[in-house]
Write a protein that holds these residues in place. Structure first.
Motif, mmCIF file in Angstrom:
data_model
loop_
_atom_site.group_PDB
_atom_site.id
_atom_site.type_symbol
_atom_site.label_atom_id
_atom_site.label_comp_id
_atom_site.label_asym_id
_atom_site.label_seq_id
_atom_site.Cartn_x
_atom_site.Cartn_y
_atom_site.Cartn_z
ATOM 1 N N CYS A 188 0.849 -1.185 0.000
ATOM 2 C CA CYS A 188 0.000 0.000 0.000
ATOM 3 C C CYS A 188 0.885 1.236 0.000
ATOM 4 N N LEU A 214 -2.135 5.112 1.314
ATOM 5 C CA LEU A 214 -3.540 4.717 1.360
ATOM 6 C C LEU A 214 -4.288 5.560 2.389
ATOM 7 N N PHE A 244 -8.448 6.691 3.617
ATOM 8 C CA PHE A 244 -9.863 6.359 3.480
ATOM 9 C C PHE A 244 -10.682 7.190 4.446
ATOM 10 N N TYR A 285 -14.950 7.504 5.415
ATOM 11 C CA TYR A 285 -16.348 7.161 5.176
ATOM 12 C C TYR A 285 -17.099 8.426 4.802
ATOM 13 N N THR A 322 -11.566 -1.725 8.356
ATOM 14 C CA THR A 322 -11.606 -0.993 7.088
ATOM 15 C C THR A 322 -10.406 -1.354 6.225
ATOM 16 N N LYS A 330 -10.942 -4.757 4.700
ATOM 17 C CA LYS A 330 -11.944 -4.692 3.628
ATOM 18 C C LYS A 330 -11.342 -4.094 2.364
ATOM 19 N N LEU A 331 -10.500 -3.080 2.510
ATOM 20 C CA LEU A 331 -9.864 -2.463 1.347
ATOM 21 C C LEU A 331 -8.890 -3.420 0.668
ATOM 22 N N SER A 334 -10.301 -7.606 -2.455
ATOM 23 C CA SER A 334 -10.855 -7.041 -3.690
ATOM 24 C C SER A 334 -12.359 -7.265 -3.816
ATOM 25 N N PHE A 376 -14.146 -4.510 -1.629
ATOM 26 C CA PHE A 376 -13.770 -3.124 -1.902
ATOM 27 C C PHE A 376 -14.939 -2.300 -2.427
ATOM 28 N N ILE A 417 -17.753 -0.724 0.190
ATOM 29 C CA ILE A 417 -17.421 0.227 1.241
ATOM 30 C C ILE A 417 -17.873 1.611 0.791
ATOM 31 N N VAL A 450 -11.622 6.647 -1.242
ATOM 32 C CA VAL A 450 -10.318 6.005 -1.145
ATOM 33 C C VAL A 450 -9.313 6.783 -1.976
#
Length: 75
Positions: free
Chosen positions: A4, A7, A9, A11, A44, A47-48, A51, A54, A57, A61
């Motif tokens: 990564c 990265l 993220f 919400y 989170t 989950k990212l 695949s 992804f 969510i 991102v």
């Protein structure tokens, strides 16, 4: 290997970024532990990295998640 780069993220309904410019490399055949306080982004992140999860969510991102196959897994 999974890598990564920067990265981040957030919400859509949240005020702050759950992940902010997060960088790491997971090497093949290694064990890793992800720990942190409640609401720090552990679930989170997983989950990212998955695949299939992804697209479910609800958030914004930024950054790159790179998945590399080991040489013996290339078809």
């Amino acid at each position: 290997m999974i890598e990564c780069k920067d990265l981040s993220f957030q919400y859509f309904q949240g005020q702050h970024q759950v992940l902010h410019k997060f960088n790491f490399v997971f090497q093949d055949h290694q064990n890793y532990m992800i720990e942190g306080a409640h609401g720090s982004g552990k679930s989170t992140l997983l989950k990212l990295l998955s695949s299939e999860k992804f697209h479910y969510i609800d958030g914004k991102v930024r950054g790159d998640v790179l998945h590399f196959l080991a040489q013996n897994q290339i078809f």
